[in-house]
Design an enzyme around this catalytic site. Structure first.
Site, PDB file in Angstrom:
ATOM      1  N   PRO A 481      -9.409  23.814  -8.956  1.00  0.00           N
ATOM      2  CA  PRO A 481     -10.418  23.155  -9.804  1.00  0.00           C
ATOM      3  C   PRO A 481     -10.940  24.060 -10.915  1.00  0.00           C
ATOM      4  CG  PRO A 481     -10.839  22.666  -7.499  1.00  0.00           C
ATOM      5  CD  PRO A 481      -9.743  23.693  -7.524  1.00  0.00           C
ATOM      6  N   CYS A 482     -11.154  23.451 -12.084  1.00  0.00           N
ATOM      7  CA  CYS A 482     -11.614  24.217 -13.243  1.00  0.00           C
ATOM      8  C   CYS A 482     -13.113  24.055 -13.480  1.00  0.00           C
ATOM      9  CB  CYS A 482     -10.866  23.767 -14.504  1.00  0.00           C
ATOM     10  SG  CYS A 482     -11.237  22.058 -14.977  1.00  0.00           S
ATOM     11  N   ASN A 483     -13.832  23.396 -12.533  1.00  0.00           N
ATOM     12  CA  ASN A 483     -15.243  23.069 -12.754  1.00  0.00           C
ATOM     13  C   ASN A 483     -16.074  24.244 -13.227  1.00  0.00           C
ATOM     14  OD1 ASN A 483     -13.907  21.312 -10.872  1.00  0.00           O
ATOM     15  ND2 ASN A 483     -15.858  20.290 -10.542  1.00  0.00           N
TER      16      ASN A 483
END
Length: 522
Positions: A481-483
């Protein structure tokens, strides 16, 4: 709050003195119209590097922090006010502290006054601390500058810091311009000093993806954990009609790559020719910015229509710039006279290289379609990198797919004509797992799809059992995830130490376990 006096007077005249919320909404609209981007960006009609001019793509891979009426129901009152305060230019931590002090029911004006008061108090405290600096610092470390009222470092420490920064910058990974990786299709291969350490050579081959515009030091850490392999940074605007700046760390060969056919359109009007009828001459966009996880509200598109209808054709330059800024930010297209609209999910599927209706049906909401697509691979870009596997594995491939999402890797391999003997897919989202399972069945895959939910539960015992069953994995692929890495995340951009993006370390953990088990057993 920094608004111009004449602007405030006009907003009060339009809304009356009593409705402060309406006044503020009007002021924010005026400010957006007045604010104009300085550079006109253009995107190439083909893959020519000479025509490359950077888009205003901020790699907004996760746009949950932008207010949108379709998603507003998920926001608390505190979050809504926090969003507005940040839009007004206040730092996120200061805005959050003000809401905690004043309570979520406080008006925006009260919150803004509280932030200003806190800032003034901090400046006063800072001045008092500096006045005592000579009594509290070690001799020779700092020199107090009485004329400027602040401390300054000694020449020796300044030189040391400068040398250390220079040393650090030598090991920093710089994003290339243009972002073309190790070479584009039908162009001469970039002479890359690419060295794959012996410990990293395949099989298993691995492929890791994440946003290119990550916080400082993130890609250095990713590269260091993944055997010091140099990342390949690629903008998908060279493969389709939308920008998508991504970094890829892999141990795949980089020669003899080939494209999927037919190749997708590379401009907006090639992709959506019906928009040409309504496209104004002053909208110079040729490609979309990074496709997002949510879309513009009906309120925004109505505001744009109203402003354009007031002005006539062509509209004043300030209105043009306002409209263009919103069109670039939200990837709006022209669907009628003075009418713009967000892209539909099926249009985004096409731009990202997925088959039509890939995310449609089966109880999946429109909101979830946008979210799943916004976090996916761009299939044509990934397929170009994976194409080297076709000749290497003519009898099929066994894949460990981590953070599978909606199956971008699987779709790419299928479109390349690479048979997937077994795919072990690990994906936390029920929605995404259902999308991948549905696609697997509808495309009549003859291999086996094994569906797991959590990478953190994938341990050495489970991996060893699967490796012994399938004879090892040929490819370990995924993008965590790039959150906490994305530039659009204003609240928790904590890099690889963030709650979601720290799952990168699970990608490395699992990859390293696979390599160790396969090295021991085969």
């Amino acid at each position: 709050m920094g608004f111009k006096e004449d602007m405030v007077v006009k907003a009060i005249q339009e809304n009356g003195e009593g409705d402060t919320e309406a006044i503020l909404e009007t002021l924010l609209t005026y400010k957006a119209i007045e604010k104009a981007p300085s550079d006109h960006e253009n995107s190439p009609n083909d893959c020519s590097l000479s025509s490359d001019r950077e888009n205003t793509d901020e790699d907004l891979c996760d746009m949950d922090d932008f207010e949108d009426e379709e998603f507003a129901e998920d926001l608390s009152e505190k979050d809504r006010k926090l969003l507005i305060l940040v839009e007004m230019g206040f730092p996120t931590d200061k805005a959050s502290s003000a809401i905690d002090r004043c309570g979520p029911n406080a008006s925006l004006l009260e919150l803004a006054d509280s932030i200003h008061a806190a800032q003034m108090a901090e400046e006063s405290d800072c001045h008092l601390r500096e006045s005592r600096i000579s009594d509290s610092t070690e001799e020779g470390t700092y020199v107090y500058d009485s004329q400027r009222g602040r401390k300054r470092r000694s020449p020796e420490e300044t030189n040391y810091k400068r040398k250390r920064l220079l040393s650090d910058s030598e090991s920093m990974i710089c994003l290339p311009k243009p972002m073309v990786g190790f070479g584009l299709p039908n162009q001469r291969m970039t002479l890359a000093n690419r060295k794959i350490p012996e410990a990293a050579t395949g099989p298993p081959y691995f492929y890791y993806e994440n946003v290119a515009l990550a916080p400082k030091g993130a890609w250095e850490t990713i590269s260091r954990f993944l055997y010091d392999i140099e990342p390949e940074f690629v903008d998908s605007k060279y493969f389709c009609a939308a920008a998508r700046k991504r970094g890829y760390v892999h141990n795949l060969p980089i020669h003899n790559r080939f494209l999927l056919h037919p190749t997708p359109p590379k401009t907006i009007q090639e992709a959506f020719p019906v928009t040409k009828k309504w496209w104004p001459s002053w909208d110079y966009r040729r490609q979309f910015n990074c496709l997002q996880t949510c879309v513009a509200s009906a309120k925004l598109t109505e505001r744009i229509r109203t402003e354009l209808e007031k002005c006539g054709d062509p509209p004043p330059e300030r209105i043009q710039k306002y409209v263009l800024e919103e069109c670039r930010r939200w990837n709006l297209v022209w669907v009628g006279r003075h009418k713009v609209a967000p892209l539909e999910p099926d249009e985004i599927e096409m731009l990202l290289g997925f088959p039509r209706d890939h995310t449609r049906g089966g109880g999946i909401s429109r909101m979830n379609r946008y979210k799943s697509l916004g976090n996916s691979f761009q299939v044509d870009t990934v397929a170009y990198h994976l194409s080297v596997l076709k000749d290497m594995f003519p009898n099929g491939i066994t894949v460990l797919s981590l953070f599978s999402g909606i199956g971008g890797a699987e779709v790419a391999l299928h479109q390349l004509g690479i048979h997937m003997k077994t795919v072990v897919s690990v994906e936390i989202s029920d929605v995404n797992r259902n999308i991948l399972k549905s696609w697997w069945e509808q495309t009549n895959q003859t291999g086996e799809l094994i569906d797991l939910s959590d990478v953190q539960e994938l341990n050495g015992d489970k991996l060893e059992q699967m490796i012994n069953t399938f004879g090892g994995f040929d490819l370990v692929i995924g993008g965590s995830p790039c959150n906490n890495l994305s530039g659009s995340n204003r609240y928790s951009r904590d890099g690889l130490e963030g709650k979601h993006s720290s799952l990168f370390y699970d990608y490395f953990r699992i990859l390293d376990l696979v390599k160790c088990i396969m090295g021991k057993n085969f």
